[in-house]
Design a protein around this motif. Structure first.
Motif, PDB file in Angstrom:
ATOM      1  N   PHE A 168       9.665 -12.157 -29.786  1.00  0.00           N
ATOM      2  CA  PHE A 168       8.899 -13.235 -30.409  1.00  0.00           C
ATOM      3  C   PHE A 168       7.405 -12.998 -30.195  1.00  0.00           C
ATOM      4  O   PHE A 168       6.970 -12.700 -29.090  1.00  0.00           O
ATOM      5  N   ASP A 169       6.610 -13.138 -31.253  1.00  0.00           N
ATOM      6  CA  ASP A 169       5.165 -12.925 -31.162  1.00  0.00           C
ATOM      7  C   ASP A 169       4.411 -14.189 -30.780  1.00  0.00           C
ATOM      8  O   ASP A 169       3.432 -14.132 -30.035  1.00  0.00           O
ATOM      9  N   ASP A 170       4.845 -15.336 -31.301  1.00  0.00           N
ATOM     10  CA  ASP A 170       4.058 -16.559 -31.171  1.00  0.00           C
ATOM     11  C   ASP A 170       4.649 -17.584 -30.208  1.00  0.00           C
ATOM     12  O   ASP A 170       4.063 -18.641 -30.008  1.00  0.00           O
ATOM     13  N   THR A 171       5.793 -17.290 -29.628  1.00  0.00           N
ATOM     14  CA  THR A 171       6.434 -18.231 -28.706  1.00  0.00           C
ATOM     15  C   THR A 171       6.190 -17.753 -27.280  1.00  0.00           C
ATOM     16  O   THR A 171       6.459 -16.599 -26.963  1.00  0.00           O
ATOM     17  N   GLU A 172       5.669 -18.649 -26.448  1.00  0.00           N
ATOM     18  CA  GLU A 172       5.386 -18.310 -25.049  1.00  0.00           C
ATOM     19  C   GLU A 172       6.663 -17.884 -24.318  1.00  0.00           C
ATOM     20  O   GLU A 172       7.713 -18.502 -24.500  1.00  0.00           O
ATOM     21  N   ALA A 173       6.549 -16.862 -23.481  1.00  0.00           N
ATOM     22  CA  ALA A 173       7.706 -16.380 -22.722  1.00  0.00           C
ATOM     23  C   ALA A 173       8.274 -17.468 -21.825  1.00  0.00           C
ATOM     24  O   ALA A 173       9.474 -17.505 -21.569  1.00  0.00           O
ATOM     25  N   SER A 174       7.418 -18.390 -21.370  1.00  0.00           N
ATOM     26  CA  SER A 174       7.863 -19.463 -20.467  1.00  0.00           C
ATOM     27  C   SER A 174       8.842 -20.429 -21.144  1.00  0.00           C
ATOM     28  O   SER A 174       9.551 -21.174 -20.480  1.00  0.00           O
ATOM     29  N   VAL A 175       8.896 -20.395 -22.481  1.00  0.00           N
ATOM     30  CA  VAL A 175       9.815 -21.253 -23.241  1.00  0.00           C
ATOM     31  C   VAL A 175      11.259 -20.792 -23.048  1.00  0.00           C
ATOM     32  O   VAL A 175      12.193 -21.584 -23.130  1.00  0.00           O
ATOM     33  N   PHE A 176      11.442 -19.514 -22.766  1.00  0.00           N
ATOM     34  CA  PHE A 176      12.780 -18.927 -22.741  1.00  0.00           C
ATOM     35  C   PHE A 176      13.447 -19.078 -21.377  1.00  0.00           C
ATOM     36  O   PHE A 176      12.891 -18.710 -20.360  1.00  0.00           O
ATOM     37  N   ALA A 177      14.660 -19.612 -21.424  1.00  0.00           N
ATOM     38  CA  ALA A 177      15.495 -19.756 -20.233  1.00  0.00           C
ATOM     39  C   ALA A 177      16.944 -19.568 -20.688  1.00  0.00           C
ATOM     40  O   ALA A 177      17.209 -19.438 -21.882  1.00  0.00           O
ATOM     41  N   ALA A 178      17.853 -19.560 -19.743  1.00  0.00           N
ATOM     42  CA  ALA A 178      19.267 -19.351 -20.077  1.00  0.00           C
ATOM     43  C   ALA A 178      19.766 -20.389 -21.075  1.00  0.00           C
ATOM     44  O   ALA A 178      20.557 -20.081 -21.961  1.00  0.00           O
ATOM     45  N   ASP A 179      19.270 -21.625 -20.957  1.00  0.00           N
ATOM     46  CA  ASP A 179      19.764 -22.709 -21.811  1.00  0.00           C
ATOM     47  C   ASP A 179      18.902 -22.964 -23.053  1.00  0.00           C
ATOM     48  O   ASP A 179      19.092 -23.955 -23.751  1.00  0.00           O
ATOM     49  N   THR A 180      17.969 -22.044 -23.343  1.00  0.00           N
ATOM     50  CA  THR A 180      17.139 -22.186 -24.540  1.00  0.00           C
ATOM     51  C   THR A 180      18.001 -22.062 -25.793  1.00  0.00           C
ATOM     52  O   THR A 180      18.730 -21.081 -25.961  1.00  0.00           O
ATOM     53  N   ARG A 181      17.909 -23.059 -26.664  1.00  0.00           N
ATOM     54  CA  ARG A 181      18.636 -23.043 -27.937  1.00  0.00           C
ATOM     55  C   ARG A 181      17.727 -22.343 -28.949  1.00  0.00           C
ATOM     56  O   ARG A 181      16.908 -22.980 -29.599  1.00  0.00           O
ATOM     57  N   PHE A 182      17.894 -21.026 -29.037  1.00  0.00           N
ATOM     58  CA  PHE A 182      16.928 -20.210 -29.776  1.00  0.00           C
ATOM     59  C   PHE A 182      16.902 -20.487 -31.277  1.00  0.00           C
ATOM     60  O   PHE A 182      15.878 -20.287 -31.919  1.00  0.00           O
ATOM     61  N   HIS A 183      17.993 -20.975 -31.848  1.00  0.00           N
ATOM     62  CA  HIS A 183      18.001 -21.292 -33.287  1.00  0.00           C
ATOM     63  C   HIS A 183      17.029 -22.424 -33.610  1.00  0.00           C
ATOM     64  O   HIS A 183      16.596 -22.557 -34.747  1.00  0.00           O
ATOM     65  N   ASP A 184      16.711 -23.253 -32.600  1.00  0.00           N
ATOM     66  CA  ASP A 184      15.835 -24.410 -32.800  1.00  0.00           C
ATOM     67  C   ASP A 184      14.349 -24.068 -32.677  1.00  0.00           C
ATOM     68  O   ASP A 184      13.507 -24.915 -32.966  1.00  0.00           O
ATOM     69  N   LEU A 185      14.032 -22.856 -32.253  1.00  0.00           N
ATOM     70  CA  LEU A 185      12.624 -22.467 -32.097  1.00  0.00           C
ATOM     71  C   LEU A 185      11.952 -22.340 -33.459  1.00  0.00           C
ATOM     72  O   LEU A 185      12.549 -21.836 -34.411  1.00  0.00           O
ATOM     73  N   ASP A 186      10.702 -22.792 -33.538  1.00  0.00           N
ATOM     74  CA  ASP A 186       9.957 -22.736 -34.801  1.00  0.00           C
ATOM     75  C   ASP A 186       9.863 -21.310 -35.343  1.00  0.00           C
ATOM     76  O   ASP A 186       9.904 -21.093 -36.548  1.00  0.00           O
ATOM     77  N   GLU A 187       9.721 -20.362 -34.434  1.00  0.00           N
ATOM     78  CA  GLU A 187       9.512 -18.972 -34.854  1.00  0.00           C
ATOM     79  C   GLU A 187      10.814 -18.260 -35.243  1.00  0.00           C
ATOM     80  O   GLU A 187      10.783 -17.169 -35.817  1.00  0.00           O
ATOM     81  N   TRP A 188      11.967 -18.851 -34.937  1.00  0.00           N
ATOM     82  CA  TRP A 188      13.250 -18.194 -35.210  1.00  0.00           C
ATOM     83  C   TRP A 188      13.388 -17.878 -36.691  1.00  0.00           C
ATOM     84  O   TRP A 188      13.122 -18.707 -37.556  1.00  0.00           O
ATOM     85  N   SER A 189      13.814 -16.657 -37.004  1.00  0.00           N
ATOM     86  CA  SER A 189      14.007 -16.245 -38.396  1.00  0.00           C
ATOM     87  C   SER A 189      15.040 -15.129 -38.447  1.00  0.00           C
ATOM     88  O   SER A 189      15.428 -14.576 -37.413  1.00  0.00           O
TER      89      SER A 189
END
Length: 76
Positions: free
Chosen positions: A14-35
């Protein structure tokens, strides 16, 4: 293969999403940058780093980063 390392590699796609956003329970489909382009990057990263071939359904069916990690681990 460790979850912490997988999360770091995942976050690096991910280019625009802070690394601190990511954790084991991160629902990645819900991220704005997900494509679909990032999904392809994840597939390529998993192939390169872990020598595992993911399918689109593997990514579609995983809700969290940890679920995807467990899918990769099961295919090793």
């Amino acid at each position: 293969m460790e979850l912490k390392e997988f999360i770091e590699n995942f976050a690096n796609q991910f280019d625009d999403t802070e690394a601190s956003v990511f954790a084991a329970d991160t629902r990645f489909h819900d991220l704005d940058e997900w494509s679909s382009l990032i999904a392809l990057s994840i597939i390529a990263m998993v192939d390169e780093e872990y020598d595992v071939t993911l399918k689109g359904d593997d990514i579609k069916n995983a809700q969290t980063v940890e679920e995807l990690f467990n899918t990769v681990k099961a295919k090793q």
